[in-house]
Design a protein around this motif. Structure first.
Motif, short mmCIF file in Angstrom:
data_model
loop_
_atom_site.label_atom_id
_atom_site.label_comp_id
_atom_site.label_asym_id
_atom_site.label_seq_id
_atom_site.Cartn_x
_atom_site.Cartn_y
_atom_site.Cartn_z
N ALA A 126 1.65 -4.85 -4.39
CA ALA A 126 0.73 -4.84 -3.25
C ALA A 126 1.38 -4.25 -2.02
CB ALA A 126 0.25 -6.26 -2.96
N VAL A 215 -2.88 -3.57 0.95
CA VAL A 215 -2.27 -4.83 0.49
C VAL A 215 -3.35 -5.80 0.03
CG1 VAL A 215 -0.92 -6.83 1.19
CG2 VAL A 215 -0.25 -4.55 1.96
N VAL A 218 -5.02 -4.67 -3.37
CA VAL A 218 -4.21 -4.86 -4.57
C VAL A 218 -4.11 -6.34 -4.94
CG1 VAL A 218 -1.93 -4.54 -5.58
CG2 VAL A 218 -2.91 -2.75 -4.15
N LEU A 219 -3.89 -7.19 -3.95
CA LEU A 219 -3.82 -8.63 -4.23
C LEU A 219 -5.14 -9.14 -4.80
CD1 LEU A 219 -1.88 -9.99 -1.11
CD2 LEU A 219 -1.02 -9.76 -3.45
N ALA A 240 -2.87 -4.70 -10.70
CA ALA A 240 -2.17 -4.37 -9.46
C ALA A 240 -1.52 -3.00 -9.53
CB ALA A 240 -1.12 -5.45 -9.17
#
Length: 711
Positions: A126, A215, A218-219, A240
């Motif tokens: 991330a 970030v 992706v998380l 991810a």
């Protein structure tokens, strides 16, 4: 504040308030981190709407009060849910029930790595988009260079300075003559909070939010993929990897336009559909999850309505699949009731915001269309072309296809994977329509997203990442990946991961070229003049070319400008007749009484021109030959920009002919503008080569400082 501290502050601002609300309502911590950004946007949306209605200032204090109120409400819901669950346990006894195919990989093998290792890998993946943005923006210092960024910077500055954050408050920034101007401003209200921190500058604020956008995405994608694959840590890591490696999102969305509010909205969709999965799977605390889902949809709608409409597609698939898979009438009613309950707060907010828009907004959406650039077969193939290089696209595509196979052949995964499959199909169909199919009927489906196939390419990354995670999970048999029978699957999954990640070497370079280069909006030489303007400015308004990026003087330093954003299809309705007179005839100041009066009425004391351009029909007629006007004094000059001070002219100054170098005839009308940064045509009919040009000031991609078309 250093780049890392600013990045940490932006991450905390986006994630922590919403994550705290989710935890208070009773969600797991991973789910809270994934869904937190959507709930934070909901807090900002409600808080800015309330402060606007109550005529209060939006800022850190009002945002904090709103967050505390939301936290208290969530805690009340969470406590009520836990009390109800304990009462049910006392009456019927505690029963631990596992749904089919659920929790398979939550069992920690004694010989294998625990879930903390996978969590660490996901966090590191991330961080990759943030690192790419850090590199592309030279440590969060570069000015976003696109058409839309001018407005986003100005809107953020306006909210930070005035505290006005209502959805109809941004007219002075973009359309001062339009009393019905509507724009979803949750992104700008959030950015204004970050700008309020000590020592923060505008480019860093926008760049930090862009870094955090990747970030959060992706998380969210990782947690959602793990959840729909039975808690699989392998699926989370695979998702991810793809979410951090696809070039169409977040990187292209952050560079092209840049469509920053839309990008932030897309980044919160994984958390929203994760909350929907809790309802479809009939997990404990359905009432709490339903209310959180409704609030998350409020956040998605507030940052960009098209984002909420995009999120509704996988949510509808979740609801349908959940109802069909539920064993009996009562479970089916529970699933349907959960989604209906979630629709209540989302519908109320959407209805309120729609009531604030004008009919012209819907008409502009229905009538706008981009040119088609590819054939239908090429567009179909491009649905899977998500990598920055052909090799990366191959790795991503193979993983996605494996996930599609798993969604069909594995009965335990069909219900959970129905949402990403439906999203891939619908987003892909919309992408093909917007990219390759002509016809007015197409806009019926694509108009909500400005008929922009790039936006659909951004949306495609989420289902692709989730299905890629499912594909990785299908490659490796359940249990330890070290077993001999798992070696082939591990090798294939590792190869796909390497292929997908192979494009990272070019992403930062490409992102800089797309959106953070030295111009065209503001290059280094123009920045020198804009900074000098801020030092010299002691009042009054600055006249600027709306297309050459000099409107950044307001976003950077708070210096008021005549044109706060590029002109759109109807500039007269956008900025008014007086500003358009200056657009076409400012060079006649002191010679034309009408122009002189308008300069005095608007309190114009400075004129700034640059060399770059982010669209429009070329250098405005009113900015040609300014250096020949004796009523303008050149006070700053570089090869990229010039700054003039407006000298006073007596009110009774008689009409005079302008000196040579200034067109004798004012253009009769503003040429049509297609609201696209691709238009690059001269404004006046007369040959510009006949006008005197200062050879020392012809740098720039589009127009010289005297109005001639550059190289």
């Amino acid at each position: 504040m250093t780049a890392l501290l600013l990045l940490a502050a932006a991450t905390a601002l986006l994630v922590l308030p919403g994550a705290g609300i989710c935890l208070a309502a009773g969600t797991r911590w991973r789910d809270a981190v994934a869904a937190g950004p959507a709930l934070t946007l909901a807090v900002v949306a409600v808080g800015s709407a309330v402060t606007a209605a109550a005529d209060l200032r939006w800022g850190l204090v009002s945002a904090g009060v709103t967050a505390l109120a939301a936290l208290a409400c969530a805690a009340t819901v969470g406590i009520a849910g836990r009390v109800r669950a304990r009462s049910a346990d006392r009456v019927g006894g505690r029963v631990t029930r596992r749904l089919p195919g659920e929790g398979d990989d939550d069992e920690v093998s004694r010989r294998g790595p625990g879930p903390g290792v996978a969590d660490l890998v996901v966090v590191l993946l991330a961080a990759i988009p943030a690192v790419q943005v850090l590199v592309a923006t030279r440590g969060l210092t570069a000015i976003p260079q696109g058409w839309d960024a001018i407005f986003h910077g100005g809107a953020t500055r306006f909210i930070a300075e005035t505290g006005r954050a209502g959805v109809t408050d941004l007219g002075p920034v973009s359309q001062p003559a339009n009393p019905h101007f509507f724009y979803p401003d949750t992104y700008h209200a959030l950015a204004a909070l970050l700008l309020a921190l000590p020592g923060e500058l505008m480019p860093g604020v926008l760049d930090a939010l862009s870094a955090v956008t990747g970030v959060a995405f992706v998380l969210g994608a990782a947690v959602f993929a793990g959840r729909v694959c039975g808690g699989s840590r392998l699926a989370a890591v695979g998702a991810a990897m793809v979410a951090a490696s696809a070039w169409t999102f977040p990187y292209l969305a952050l560079g092209r336009g840049p469509v920053l509010p839309f990008a932030l909205g897309v980044a919160v969709i994984p958390g929203v559909v994760l909350l929907g999965e809790q309802l479809a799977a009939r997990r404990p605390g359905m009432v709490a999850h339903a209310l959180l889902l409704g609030a998350g949809m409020v956040g998605a709608w507030s940052v960009h309505p098209s984002v909420a409409l995009a999120a509704a597609i996988p949510l509808a698939a979740q609801a349908l699949a959940g109802v069909v898979a539920a064993p009996g009438l009562r479970p089916r009613l529970a699933v349907a009731g959960g989604f209906i309950l979630a629709a209540v707060p989302a519908g109320l907010y959407a209805g309120w915001s729609i009531s604030m828009t004008s009919a012209g907004t819907a008409e502009s959406l229905a009538g706008f269309s981009w040119p088609r650039e590819v054939s239908v077969p090429r567009a179909v193939a491009a649905v899977f072309d998500l990598g920055p290089t052909p090799v990366a696209s191959v790795g991503i595509t193979v993983a996605v296809l494996l996930g599609l196979v798993a969604a069909v052949v594995n009965p335990a995964r069909r219900r959970a994977l129905a949402a990403p499959v439906a999203a891939l199909v619908v987003y892909g169909a919309l992408y093909v329509l917007a990219a390759a199919v002509e016809g007015d009927w197409v806009r019926t489906f694509t108009g909500f997203w400005w008929d922009d196939f790039y936006r659909f390419s951004s949306l495609l990354v989420l289902p692709a990442a989730v299905l890629a995670g499912a594909g990785v999970r299908a490659l490796i048999p359940r249990g330890s990946a070290r077993r001999p029978e798992a070696r082939t699957g591990v090798a294939v999954a590792a190869l796909l991961g390497v292929l997908a990640a192979s494009g990272h070497a070019v992403l930062a370079r490409d992102l800089r070229v797309w959106g953070y280069d030295d111009g065209p909006a503001v290059n280094a030489q123009e920045r020198i003049v804009l900074d000098a303007l801020a030092e010299r400015h002691d009042g009054g308004v600055v006249l600027n070319d709306p297309f050459d990026g000099t409107a950044w003087a307001y976003a950077l330093h708070g210096v008021p400008v005549v044109f706060g954003a590029p002109l759109a299809d109807d500039p007269l309705a956008q900025v008014g007749g007086d500003r358009m007179v200056l657009y076409t005839s400012a060079n006649r100041y002191g010679f034309d009484p009408v122009v002189t009066r308008i300069v005095r009425d608007l309190d114009v004391r400075w004129v700034v021109v640059g060399t770059g351009a982010v669209g429009g029909p070329g250098r405005p007629g009113g900015f040609i030959g300014l250096r020949f006007n004796p009523h303008l004094r050149l006070v700053e000059e570089t090869s990229g920009a010039r700054l003039y001070e407006v000298l006073p002219v007596p009110a009774d100054h008689p009409p005079l002919l302008p000196p040579p170098g200034i067109p004798a005839v004012t253009p009769g009308e503003q040429p049509a503008n297609t609201d696209t940064p691709l238009v690059d045509l001269p404004l006046v009919d007369a040959p510009l080569d006949d006008l005197p040009v200062d050879d020392s000031a012809t740098a720039g991609p589009t127009a010289s400082l005297d109005g001639a078309i550059g190289s």
